[in-house]
Design an enzyme around this catalytic site. Structure first.
Site, PDB file in Angstrom:
ATOM      1  N   SER A 150       1.149  24.098  17.952  1.00 48.69           N
ATOM      2  CA  SER A 150       0.844  22.800  18.545  1.00 48.69           C
ATOM      3  C   SER A 150      -0.450  22.892  19.328  1.00 48.69           C
ATOM      4  O   SER A 150      -0.825  23.962  19.812  1.00 48.69           O
ATOM      5  CB  SER A 150       1.983  22.370  19.477  1.00 48.69           C
ATOM      6  OG  SER A 150       1.581  21.292  20.310  1.00 48.69           O
ATOM      7  N   TYR A 162       7.063  25.375  26.180  1.00 51.11           N
ATOM      8  CA  TYR A 162       6.629  24.911  24.854  1.00 51.11           C
ATOM      9  C   TYR A 162       5.208  25.396  24.570  1.00 51.11           C
ATOM     10  O   TYR A 162       4.921  25.911  23.490  1.00 51.11           O
ATOM     11  CB  TYR A 162       6.702  23.385  24.798  1.00 51.11           C
ATOM     12  CG  TYR A 162       6.316  22.796  23.462  1.00 51.11           C
ATOM     13  CD1 TYR A 162       7.213  22.790  22.397  1.00 51.11           C
ATOM     14  CD2 TYR A 162       5.058  22.224  23.270  1.00 51.11           C
ATOM     15  CE1 TYR A 162       6.868  22.247  21.173  1.00 51.11           C
ATOM     16  CE2 TYR A 162       4.706  21.676  22.049  1.00 51.11           C
ATOM     17  CZ  TYR A 162       5.614  21.691  21.007  1.00 51.11           C
ATOM     18  OH  TYR A 162       5.260  21.153  19.788  1.00 51.11           O
TER      19      TYR A 162
END
Length: 296
Positions: A150, A162
């Site tokens: 990401s 994350y």
């Protein structure tokens, strides 16, 4: 490769980008195994079986597929599943790791439980997939691994666990891609799409009054749907893309770009010049080489 049917595993294949890739592979004649324990976005609750599953849609469209409820956090179960596929179908040709959960963690907030839960799926899950798949692929002399990272992992973002996990996925891809045995590739996709996870993040930002739109323009509404990334993800593990390994590839609908890895820069600096010295190096002044690693 032999003429047998190709076999692909797609983790997180129950919905979103994973489902889109799985269905595209099904249309392409692959035998697809969707791996998804069907849990809530934060991974804390078990969801009911949907009336129509990804594997069911593939079969209904004339393809071959089955669903597995194995969790990528269970390394032994992942190894058993991959081994069974080799025994039953003659090989494991590709694994796409899309599985992920989301919880509110940042570099100044978030519980230890939440940090560990996110890392367990995004990072340890990817490691479990690599541990189970790479030996089988190396022995066969063929295999494709596609991870998912990401932008939160390769640019500044306060997304806590994350961000850390996605940065690690990118780093593993850059390193392992160079070390992969002949016939095996390891790449990662960095997608942007209007998924449930992105929708949840946008809603949290809206409630906090920090993001979600600019001048009335919804960033979420401008994102491509997950279905637009299916063909690209399938292409990344196809024979026509076997020349590429160790790359992180941004994918946003009709847009694609290669994300450069950090690389070494050599910077020359000189010792302090005496006051009044002209621009440039004074006679006899030494040069010192400094090596810096940076993101560019």
């Amino acid at each position: 490769m032999s003429s047998r049917q190709r076999v692909a595993v797609v983790t997180g294949g129950g919905g979103g980008i994973g489902a889109a890739i799985a269905e595209e592979l099904g249309r392409g004649g692959w035998f697809v195994v969707t791996v998804d324990p069907l849990v809530s976005l934060d991974g804390s609750e078990q969801l009911q079986e949907p009336e129509e599953s990804t594997a069911g849609r593939i079969v209904a469209a004339g393809g071959s597929a089955r669903a597995s409820s194995v969790s990528v956090t269970d390394g032994e179960a992942v190894r058993d599943l991959f081994g069974e596929l080799v025994d039953e179908h003659g090989g494991l040709d590709a694994v796409v790791h899309v599985a992920g959960i989301t919880r509110q963690t940042g570099f100044a907030h978030g519980t230890e439980e939440d940090w560990l839960a996110v890392l367990a799926v995004h990072l340890e899950g990817f490691l479990n997939v690599l541990d189970a798949a790479l030996p089988l692929m190396a022995a066969a002399g063929y295999g494709r691994v596609l991870g998912v990272t990401s932008g939160s992992g390769w640019r500044a973002a306060d997304a806590g666990a994350y961000s850390c996990a996605k940065r690690a996925v990118a780093a593993l891809t850059w390193q392992l891609g160079r070390q992969a045995p002949p016939g095996v590739t390891v790449n990662a996709m960095s997608p942007i799409a209007a998924t449930r996870m992105v929708a949840a993040a946008v809603e949290r930002a809206r409630r906090a009054g920090t993001s979600g739109s600019r001048g009335g323009f919804s960033l979420f509404a401008s994102m491509p749907g997950p279905e637009h990334l299916g063909p690209l993800g399938a292409h990344f593990i196809g024979d026509g893309f076997g020349w590429c390994t160790g790359r992180v590839l941004f994918a946003g609908g009709s847009e694609m770009a290669v994300i450069d890895e950090p690389r070494l820069l050599e910077v020359a600096q000189h010792a302090r010049r005496p006051a009044g010295a002209r621009a440039g190096l004074a006679d006899g002044e030494d040069l010192h080489a400094a090596n810096l690693t940076t993101d560019v």
